[in-house]
Design an enzyme around this catalytic site. Structure first.
Site, mmCIF file in Angstrom:
data_model
loop_
_atom_site.group_PDB
_atom_site.id
_atom_site.type_symbol
_atom_site.label_atom_id
_atom_site.label_comp_id
_atom_site.label_asym_id
_atom_site.label_seq_id
_atom_site.Cartn_x
_atom_site.Cartn_y
_atom_site.Cartn_z
ATOM 1 N N GLY A 1 13.522 13.778 -11.954
ATOM 2 C CA GLY A 1 14.835 13.164 -12.094
ATOM 3 C C GLY A 1 15.850 14.264 -11.908
ATOM 4 O O GLY A 1 15.759 15.034 -10.960
ATOM 5 N N GLU A 2 16.747 14.386 -12.822
ATOM 6 C CA GLU A 2 17.773 15.436 -12.759
ATOM 7 C C GLU A 2 17.755 16.145 -14.112
ATOM 8 O O GLU A 2 18.102 15.546 -15.141
ATOM 9 C CB GLU A 2 19.128 14.773 -12.457
ATOM 10 C CG GLU A 2 20.307 15.675 -12.590
ATOM 11 C CD GLU A 2 20.158 16.979 -11.824
ATOM 12 O OE1 GLU A 2 20.412 18.031 -12.440
ATOM 13 O OE2 GLU A 2 19.803 16.949 -10.626
ATOM 14 N N SER A 3 17.318 17.403 -14.090
ATOM 15 C CA SER A 3 17.046 18.087 -15.356
ATOM 16 C C SER A 3 18.291 18.237 -16.229
ATOM 17 O O SER A 3 18.200 18.126 -17.457
ATOM 18 C CB SER A 3 16.416 19.448 -15.094
ATOM 19 O OG SER A 3 17.253 20.231 -14.266
ATOM 20 N N CYS B 1 8.416 18.296 -11.712
ATOM 21 C CA CYS B 1 9.719 18.585 -11.102
ATOM 22 C C CYS B 1 10.796 18.837 -12.166
ATOM 23 O O CYS B 1 10.761 19.873 -12.822
ATOM 24 C CB CYS B 1 10.082 17.496 -10.113
ATOM 25 S SG CYS B 1 11.265 18.075 -8.884
ATOM 26 N N ARG C 1 15.794 26.261 -10.025
ATOM 27 C CA ARG C 1 16.066 24.880 -9.588
ATOM 28 C C ARG C 1 16.362 24.836 -8.092
ATOM 29 O O ARG C 1 16.954 25.765 -7.558
ATOM 30 C CB ARG C 1 17.295 24.314 -10.326
ATOM 31 C CG ARG C 1 17.010 23.898 -11.737
ATOM 32 C CD ARG C 1 18.287 23.391 -12.380
ATOM 33 N NE ARG C 1 18.702 22.114 -11.843
ATOM 34 C CZ ARG C 1 19.967 21.774 -11.599
ATOM 35 N NH1 ARG C 1 20.948 22.629 -11.798
ATOM 36 N NH2 ARG C 1 20.243 20.582 -11.138
ATOM 37 N N ARG D 1 13.698 18.126 -3.786
ATOM 38 C CA ARG D 1 14.643 19.062 -4.428
ATOM 39 C C ARG D 1 13.977 19.798 -5.593
ATOM 40 O O ARG D 1 14.476 19.812 -6.734
ATOM 41 C CB ARG D 1 15.906 18.324 -4.899
ATOM 42 C CG ARG D 1 16.747 17.812 -3.725
ATOM 43 C CD ARG D 1 18.017 17.101 -4.168
ATOM 44 N NE ARG D 1 18.890 17.960 -4.968
ATOM 45 C CZ ARG D 1 19.711 18.881 -4.460
ATOM 46 N NH1 ARG D 1 19.767 19.081 -3.177
ATOM 47 N NH2 ARG D 1 20.468 19.590 -5.242
ATOM 48 N N HIS E 1 5.514 15.895 -7.157
ATOM 49 C CA HIS E 1 5.440 14.550 -7.748
ATOM 50 C C HIS E 1 4.105 13.877 -7.434
ATOM 51 O O HIS E 1 4.020 13.101 -6.469
ATOM 52 C CB HIS E 1 6.552 13.669 -7.160
ATOM 53 C CG HIS E 1 7.918 14.054 -7.590
ATOM 54 N ND1 HIS E 1 8.554 13.473 -8.654
ATOM 55 C CD2 HIS E 1 8.775 14.970 -7.097
ATOM 56 C CE1 HIS E 1 9.752 14.011 -8.804
ATOM 57 N NE2 HIS E 1 9.913 14.921 -7.876
ATOM 58 N N GLU F 1 2.794 11.476 -8.896
ATOM 59 C CA GLU F 1 2.833 10.048 -9.250
ATOM 60 C C GLU F 1 3.208 9.161 -8.066
ATOM 61 O O GLU F 1 3.101 7.947 -8.161
ATOM 62 C CB GLU F 1 3.801 9.820 -10.425
ATOM 63 C CG GLU F 1 5.292 9.922 -10.119
ATOM 64 C CD GLU F 1 5.808 11.342 -9.970
ATOM 65 O OE1 GLU F 1 5.012 12.294 -10.049
ATOM 66 O OE2 GLU F 1 7.025 11.496 -9.750
HETATM 67 N N1 GLN Z 1 16.570 19.064 -8.549
HETATM 68 C C1 GLN Z 1 16.276 18.334 -9.746
HETATM 69 C C2 GLN Z 1 16.748 19.081 -10.989
HETATM 70 O O1 GLN Z 1 17.266 20.128 -10.911
HETATM 71 C C3 GLN Z 1 14.792 18.035 -9.859
HETATM 72 C C4 GLN Z 1 14.373 17.107 -8.749
HETATM 73 C C5 GLN Z 1 13.260 16.186 -9.120
HETATM 74 O O2 GLN Z 1 12.887 16.030 -10.277
HETATM 75 N N2 GLN Z 1 12.761 15.496 -8.126
HETATM 76 O O3 GLN Z 1 16.609 18.597 -12.058
#
Ligand code: GLN
Length: 200
Positions: free
Chosen positions: A49-51, A81, A110, A140, A180, A182
């Site tokens: 997701g987005e950390s 991720c 990141r 990403r 990932h 999953e």
């Molecule tokens: N770039 C995202 C982050 O910094 C991580 C990307 C992902 O979980 N697919 O959180």
């Protein structure tokens, strides 16, 4: 034999895919959004997701300190991720207010693969997984720049501009991948984590 109950942190990210992969791996998967739900699990997956957003939501949902406490207590965890970023002890190229969980003695960067190669796929050798290589989907993704004492490297990028970069690690009961698993329908990485939870 009934499998362990494994939570998937469900504040944001690809929760459903992890729940499905857990089911295929013989575990009971449950979504975790509240401290009481966290108390009830034998292990926890922190999804992609987005950390920085997830870090913020952990505070908003009163999960940050309970999760830190359970990890310190030995709760098995697997981060993919953004989940890897959250489990790290040091994060590069993040926001100064982002929190992390100190579950793994690693430094991650990141979005390390750069904008040109935001997303890519490759086949990896993965320690502990026999047979065909693991198809790894990077979105990403971070990579691991420093591996502390007692951290086992499970996979590296095999070739290309990022050859040799560490993308999967384990320390005690905590594991993490930059990619990932999953999303590929191959549940062998999840099976490895379910075995780790069973062995604790
Ligand atoms: N770039 C995202 C982050 O910094 C991580 C990307 C992902 O979980 N697919 O959180």
């Amino acid at each position: 034999m009934t499998g362990p109950t494994i939570g998937v942190l469900a504040l944001q990210g690809d929760v459903r895919e992890h729940l499905a992969a857990l089911r295929s791996s013989g575990a009971t998967g449950v979504a975790v959004r509240r401290p009481q739900e966290l108390d009830a699990v034998d292990g926890l997956i922190i999804p992609g997701g987005e950390s920085t957003t997830m870090s913020n939501l952990l505070s908003v949902f009163d999960l940050l300190e309970p999760l830190r406490a359970r990890l310190k207590d030995g709760l098995p965890a697997y981060g993919s991720c953004a989940g890897m970023i959250l489990l790290a002890s040091e994060v590069l190229d993040t926001r100064p207010d982002a929190q992390h969980l100190d579950g793994l003695d690693i430094t991650v960067r990141r979005n390390a693969f750069g904008r040109q190669v935001d997303s890519f796929e490759t086949d990896l050798e993965f320690a502990g997984i026999v047979g065909d290589p693991v198809r790894a989907v990077f979105i990403r993704a971070p990579w691991v720049e420093r591996v502390g004492h007692g951290v086992e490297v499970l996979a590296e990028v095999p070739d290309g501009p990022a050859a040799g970069r560490v993308v999967a690690v384990r320390q005690g009961a905590i594991m993490a991948t930059s990619f990932h698993p999953e999303v590929t329908g191959d549940s062998r990485v999840h099976e490895l984590f379910v075995d780790l939870v069973r062995s604790r």
